[in-house]
Scaffold this active site. Structure first.
Site, PDB file in Angstrom:
ATOM      1  N   ASP A  95      30.840 169.362  61.801  1.00 17.00           N
ATOM      2  CA  ASP A  95      32.040 170.165  62.059  1.00 17.00           C
ATOM      3  C   ASP A  95      33.192 169.869  61.112  1.00 17.00           C
ATOM      4  O   ASP A  95      34.359 170.014  61.465  1.00 17.00           O
ATOM      5  CB  ASP A  95      32.489 169.916  63.506  1.00 17.00           C
ATOM      6  CG  ASP A  95      32.614 168.423  63.812  1.00 17.00           C
ATOM      7  OD1 ASP A  95      32.751 167.644  62.857  1.00 17.00           O
ATOM      8  OD2 ASP A  95      32.570 168.055  64.993  1.00 17.00           O
ATOM      9  N   GLU A 117      23.129 169.162  64.028  1.00 18.48           N
ATOM     10  CA  GLU A 117      24.113 168.806  65.071  1.00 18.48           C
ATOM     11  C   GLU A 117      24.862 170.065  65.539  1.00 18.48           C
ATOM     12  O   GLU A 117      26.090 170.133  65.538  1.00 18.48           O
ATOM     13  CB  GLU A 117      25.102 167.737  64.604  1.00 18.48           C
ATOM     14  CG  GLU A 117      25.828 167.038  65.733  1.00 18.48           C
ATOM     15  CD  GLU A 117      26.815 165.973  65.256  1.00 18.48           C
ATOM     16  OE1 GLU A 117      27.976 166.306  65.002  1.00 18.48           O
ATOM     17  OE2 GLU A 117      26.407 164.803  65.141  1.00 18.48           O
ATOM     18  N   GLU A 131      37.936 170.567  64.261  1.00 17.99           N
ATOM     19  CA  GLU A 131      36.465 170.517  64.329  1.00 17.99           C
ATOM     20  C   GLU A 131      35.852 171.511  65.308  1.00 17.99           C
ATOM     21  O   GLU A 131      34.766 172.028  65.064  1.00 17.99           O
ATOM     22  CB  GLU A 131      36.010 169.090  64.673  1.00 17.99           C
ATOM     23  CG  GLU A 131      36.233 168.074  63.561  1.00 17.99           C
ATOM     24  CD  GLU A 131      37.642 167.498  63.509  1.00 17.99           C
ATOM     25  OE1 GLU A 131      38.473 167.819  64.388  1.00 17.99           O
ATOM     26  OE2 GLU A 131      37.928 166.723  62.577  1.00 17.99           O
ATOM     27  N   HIS A 212      40.876 158.041  64.162  1.00 19.84           N
ATOM     28  CA  HIS A 212      41.277 158.879  63.026  1.00 19.84           C
ATOM     29  C   HIS A 212      41.559 160.332  63.375  1.00 19.84           C
ATOM     30  O   HIS A 212      41.878 161.133  62.493  1.00 19.84           O
ATOM     31  CB  HIS A 212      40.193 158.845  61.943  1.00 19.84           C
ATOM     32  CG  HIS A 212      38.929 159.545  62.351  1.00 19.84           C
ATOM     33  ND1 HIS A 212      38.771 160.907  62.265  1.00 19.84           N
ATOM     34  CD2 HIS A 212      37.784 159.074  62.886  1.00 19.84           C
ATOM     35  CE1 HIS A 212      37.574 161.242  62.710  1.00 19.84           C
ATOM     36  NE2 HIS A 212      36.953 160.144  63.107  1.00 19.84           N
ATOM     37  N   ARG A 214      42.877 163.950  64.092  1.00 21.97           N
ATOM     38  CA  ARG A 214      44.132 164.634  63.743  1.00 21.97           C
ATOM     39  C   ARG A 214      44.984 164.944  64.982  1.00 21.97           C
ATOM     40  O   ARG A 214      46.202 164.879  64.931  1.00 21.97           O
ATOM     41  CB  ARG A 214      43.836 165.939  63.011  1.00 21.97           C
ATOM     42  CG  ARG A 214      43.628 165.760  61.530  1.00 21.97           C
ATOM     43  CD  ARG A 214      43.400 167.099  60.832  1.00 21.97           C
ATOM     44  NE  ARG A 214      43.650 167.000  59.405  1.00 21.97           N
ATOM     45  CZ  ARG A 214      42.837 166.390  58.553  1.00 21.97           C
ATOM     46  NH1 ARG A 214      41.734 165.819  58.971  1.00 21.97           N
ATOM     47  NH2 ARG A 214      43.142 166.323  57.266  1.00 21.97           N
ATOM     48  N   HIS A 245      40.825 153.545  59.023  1.00 22.33           N
ATOM     49  CA  HIS A 245      40.431 154.725  58.244  1.00 22.33           C
ATOM     50  C   HIS A 245      41.370 154.896  57.045  1.00 22.33           C
ATOM     51  O   HIS A 245      42.549 154.587  57.136  1.00 22.33           O
ATOM     52  CB  HIS A 245      40.511 155.936  59.178  1.00 22.33           C
ATOM     53  CG  HIS A 245      39.844 157.172  58.666  1.00 22.33           C
ATOM     54  ND1 HIS A 245      40.372 157.936  57.660  1.00 22.33           N
ATOM     55  CD2 HIS A 245      38.684 157.779  59.023  1.00 22.33           C
ATOM     56  CE1 HIS A 245      39.569 158.972  57.422  1.00 22.33           C
ATOM     57  NE2 HIS A 245      38.532 158.894  58.240  1.00 22.33           N
TER      58      HIS A 245
HETATM   59  C1  UD1 Z   1      37.477 164.104  58.155  1.00 20.58           C
HETATM   60  C2  UD1 Z   1      36.969 165.329  58.957  1.00 20.58           C
HETATM   61  C3  UD1 Z   1      36.719 164.936  60.405  1.00 20.58           C
HETATM   62  C4  UD1 Z   1      35.816 163.719  60.505  1.00 20.58           C
HETATM   63  C5  UD1 Z   1      36.389 162.589  59.671  1.00 20.58           C
HETATM   64  C6  UD1 Z   1      35.442 161.426  59.667  1.00 20.58           C
HETATM   65  C7  UD1 Z   1      37.779 167.568  58.370  1.00 20.58           C
HETATM   66  C8  UD1 Z   1      38.871 168.561  58.514  1.00 20.58           C
HETATM   67  N1  UD1 Z   1      37.984 166.369  58.939  1.00 20.58           N
HETATM   68  O1  UD1 Z   1      38.760 163.758  58.629  1.00 20.58           O
HETATM   69  O2  UD1 Z   1      36.107 166.026  61.069  1.00 20.58           O
HETATM   70  O3  UD1 Z   1      35.714 163.330  61.844  1.00 20.58           O
HETATM   71  O4  UD1 Z   1      36.555 163.038  58.324  1.00 20.58           O
HETATM   72  O5  UD1 Z   1      36.047 160.275  59.167  1.00 20.58           O
HETATM   73  O6  UD1 Z   1      36.786 167.846  57.754  1.00 20.58           O
HETATM   74  N2  UD1 Z   1      40.629 159.169  52.244  1.00 20.58           N
HETATM   75  C9  UD1 Z   1      40.434 158.286  51.196  1.00 20.58           C
HETATM   76  N3  UD1 Z   1      39.172 157.838  50.948  1.00 20.58           N
HETATM   77  C10 UD1 Z   1      38.104 158.208  51.689  1.00 20.58           C
HETATM   78  C11 UD1 Z   1      38.318 159.100  52.764  1.00 20.58           C
HETATM   79  C12 UD1 Z   1      39.581 159.579  53.017  1.00 20.58           C
HETATM   80  O7  UD1 Z   1      41.369 157.914  50.518  1.00 20.58           O
HETATM   81  O8  UD1 Z   1      36.981 157.772  51.428  1.00 20.58           O
HETATM   82  C13 UD1 Z   1      42.013 159.667  52.528  1.00 20.58           C
HETATM   83  C14 UD1 Z   1      42.521 160.685  51.504  1.00 20.58           C
HETATM   84  O9  UD1 Z   1      43.900 160.481  51.306  1.00 20.58           O
HETATM   85  C15 UD1 Z   1      42.273 162.017  52.213  1.00 20.58           C
HETATM   86  C16 UD1 Z   1      42.576 161.630  53.644  1.00 20.58           C
HETATM   87  O10 UD1 Z   1      42.014 160.320  53.791  1.00 20.58           O
HETATM   88  O11 UD1 Z   1      43.092 163.047  51.731  1.00 20.58           O
HETATM   89  C17 UD1 Z   1      42.054 162.549  54.713  1.00 20.58           C
HETATM   90  O12 UD1 Z   1      40.674 162.823  54.526  1.00 20.58           O
HETATM   91  P1  UD1 Z   1      40.052 164.187  55.156  1.00 20.58           P
HETATM   92  O13 UD1 Z   1      38.608 164.224  54.841  1.00 20.58           O
HETATM   93  O14 UD1 Z   1      40.864 165.356  54.744  1.00 20.58           O
HETATM   94  O15 UD1 Z   1      40.287 164.036  56.712  1.00 20.58           O
HETATM   95  P2  UD1 Z   1      39.783 162.944  57.733  1.00 20.58           P
HETATM   96  O16 UD1 Z   1      40.943 162.632  58.603  1.00 20.58           O
HETATM   97  O17 UD1 Z   1      39.110 161.848  57.013  1.00 20.58           O
HETATM   98  N1  UDP Z   2      31.560 153.718  60.635  1.00 22.12           N
HETATM   99  C1  UDP Z   2      31.361 152.897  59.526  1.00 22.12           C
HETATM  100  N2  UDP Z   2      32.365 152.036  59.155  1.00 22.12           N
HETATM  101  C2  UDP Z   2      33.547 151.961  59.836  1.00 22.12           C
HETATM  102  C3  UDP Z   2      33.748 152.811  60.954  1.00 22.12           C
HETATM  103  C4  UDP Z   2      32.739 153.688  61.324  1.00 22.12           C
HETATM  104  O1  UDP Z   2      30.303 152.933  58.899  1.00 22.12           O
HETATM  105  O2  UDP Z   2      34.406 151.152  59.453  1.00 22.12           O
HETATM  106  C5  UDP Z   2      30.484 154.671  61.013  1.00 22.12           C
HETATM  107  C6  UDP Z   2      30.101 154.733  62.476  1.00 22.12           C
HETATM  108  O3  UDP Z   2      29.086 153.809  62.802  1.00 22.12           O
HETATM  109  C7  UDP Z   2      29.623 156.171  62.650  1.00 22.12           C
HETATM  110  C8  UDP Z   2      30.471 156.933  61.635  1.00 22.12           C
HETATM  111  O4  UDP Z   2      30.981 155.965  60.727  1.00 22.12           O
HETATM  112  O5  UDP Z   2      28.262 156.337  62.273  1.00 22.12           O
HETATM  113  C9  UDP Z   2      31.583 157.664  62.327  1.00 22.12           C
HETATM  114  O6  UDP Z   2      32.494 158.136  61.385  1.00 22.12           O
HETATM  115  P1  UDP Z   2      33.948 158.614  61.772  1.00 22.12           P
HETATM  116  O7  UDP Z   2      34.419 157.906  62.994  1.00 22.12           O
HETATM  117  O8  UDP Z   2      34.772 158.496  60.539  1.00 22.12           O
HETATM  118  O9  UDP Z   2      33.747 160.172  62.040  1.00 22.12           O
HETATM  119  P2  UDP Z   2      33.349 161.043  63.324  1.00 22.12           P
HETATM  120  O10 UDP Z   2      32.027 160.569  63.826  1.00 22.12           O
HETATM  121  O11 UDP Z   2      34.455 160.895  64.326  1.00 22.12           O
HETATM  122  O12 UDP Z   2      33.308 162.431  62.775  1.00 22.12           O
END
Ligand code: UD1
Ligand code: UDP
Length: 395
Positions: A95, A117, A131, A212, A214, A245
């Protein structure tokens, strides 16, 4: 059959890794791996761990990216790859913006989409945001919907969608089971992880935290941090470990409110193998993550979910996951109940597998090849242990 798999965030990579591995091993399938790079560092960690390499990398991530900017970059990048590769089938997961933009790009090119999923729903477009919208849109355009559970299949049936449905179990359990086997059969791996965290001690109870979402930004996160600060102060013997995160909207609040406390460890996001090791060593887990809600019941770990609703009701019904919301008082009181009452803790800490049996990827490959498959059936939930504390009678 050329199958192009698109993913880009940490959870998608973890959950697609076993499937991409299975596709690559299947005669008659040409597997193409396309990553968006929506999460740069967290995606690369997972690719390395599972030995995956990308055929295409869109490298879309920008610091503090907006939803619209991200979506537009992913859609344009996916379109260019589809034009070049001309796959017979596109697979997306879950999602995220990556999943939805790639599914729509394939739909516009009339390439059939498989949704891994499929069918998770809260029924509320605001929770989780965005999502709940994303997964509904992906299901609308999907030719195959791979539902993890019977509940998710029922959600899809209720929407009268056009695609086909197979109940496969969740591929996260394939990934987790593989990791657990690796940890159990390579003692040096577990020892090397333990050596990185000498401050984790068997005799000290640990609360593992992730967050994490939103919809929790702002007041929700502040309240969560107040709850953690209060727990740390009231229970100096408790160790709170929080891999924070990378999203700056999360980091800024968590660092400002929780840094510098003796029994709170704010650490970088963990590699998946390390995180599984932490989950196994945790006394309980406090999270708003989707994936962690699915993994913890398989490991027999109690989970308190800092959300008001969940699209994963199976473990809540089985009594190993409890929704606690984001209110400080409720989080504190529910964690304290787990700490104070071993029977209450034991009633949560039952290993169950409502989300998968480790064979979801194989079922998805069979479905793609048009082969008959035996659908995933959750094993019966074991009864909760009988309470040994005397039940108080009303006066
Ligand atoms: C995203 C997904 C969410 C998912 C989550 C898992 C969308 C809209 N959101 O949210 O569904 O549950 O990932 O973690 O698709 N960033 C880094 N390095 C990384 C990852 C993120 O620097 O490896 C920072 C960046 O500044 C980036 C920000 O995090 O712009 C937000 O990342 P983004 O993928 O837009 O949203 P998440 O909150 O991570
Ligand atoms: N996870 C990880 N390292 C971390 C935190 C989570 O590998 O420090 C793994 C966790 O076991 C799970 C996945 O990341 O498999 C979940 O990711 P996240 O919570 O970012 O996203 P969501 O599942 O809420 O979309």
């Amino acid at each position: 059959m050329k199958v192009a798999s698109f993913f880009g965030t940490r959870p998608e990579a973890i959950k697609m890794a076993p499937l991409v591995t299975a596709l690559a091993r299947t005669p008659g399938i040409h597997s193409v791996v396309c990553v968006t790079g929506q999460h740069r560092q967290m995606l690369d960690q997972v690719m390395d761990l599972f030995g995956l390499s990308a055929d295409h990398d869109m490298a879309v991530m920008q610091p503090s990216q907006t939803l619209n900017g991200l979506f537009a970059r992913v859609m344009a990048g996916a379109d260019a790859i589809l034009e070049q590769e001309k796959p017979d089938y596109v697979l997306v997961h879950g999602d995220t913006s990556t999943a939805t933009a790639c599914a729509l790009a394939a739909f516009h090119r009339r390439i059939p989409v498989g949704h891994v999923e499929a069918g998770l729903r809260t029924g509320d477009l605001a929770q989780p945001f965005p999502e709940e919208m994303n997964r509904r849109v992906v299901d609308v355009v999907s030719d195959w919907m791979f539902a993890p559970t019977q509940t998710s299949r029922a959600n899809l049936l209720a929407e009268n969608l056009q695609g086909r449905i197979a109940v496969t179990g969740n591929t996260v359990i394939d990934a987790l089971a593989a990791l657990c086997t690796r940890l159990d059969t390579h003692p040096t791996l577990a020892l090397s992880i333990a050596a990185r965290y000498p401050w984790v001690q068997a005799q000290r109870r640990m609360l593992l935290v992730t967050g994490h979402r939103r919809e929790n930004f702002g007041a929700g996160f502040e309240s969560i941090c107040c709850a953690l600060a209060s727990l740390a102060q009231r229970h100096p013997d408790l160790l709170i470990v929080y891999p924070v995160h990378f999203n700056p909207a999360v980091r800024s609040v968590v660092q400002a409110m929780l840094a510098g406390r003796d029994n709170i460890r704010l650490i970088e996001p963990l590699d998946y193998a390390d995180f599984v090791w932490f989950m196994r060593h945790a006394y309980a887990i406090l999270t708003d993550s989707g994936g962690v809600q699915e993994e913890a019941p398989y490991l027999g770990k109690p989970v308190l979910v800092m959300r008001d609703v969940t699209e994963r009701p199976e473990a809540v019904a089985a009594g190993t996951v409890l929704l606690v919301g984001t209110q400080q008082e409720r989080i504190v009181s529910q964690v304290e109940r787990l700490l104070a009452d071993p029977d209450h803790h034991a009633s949560f800490a039952r290993k169950i597998n409502p989300y998968g049996d480790g064979h979801a990827s194989g079922r998805i490959v069979q479905a793609l090849l048009g082969q008959p498959l035996q659908e995933f059936m959750a094993s019966p939930i074991p009864p909760a242990p009988a309470a040994t504390v005397p039940v108080q009678q009303p006066a």
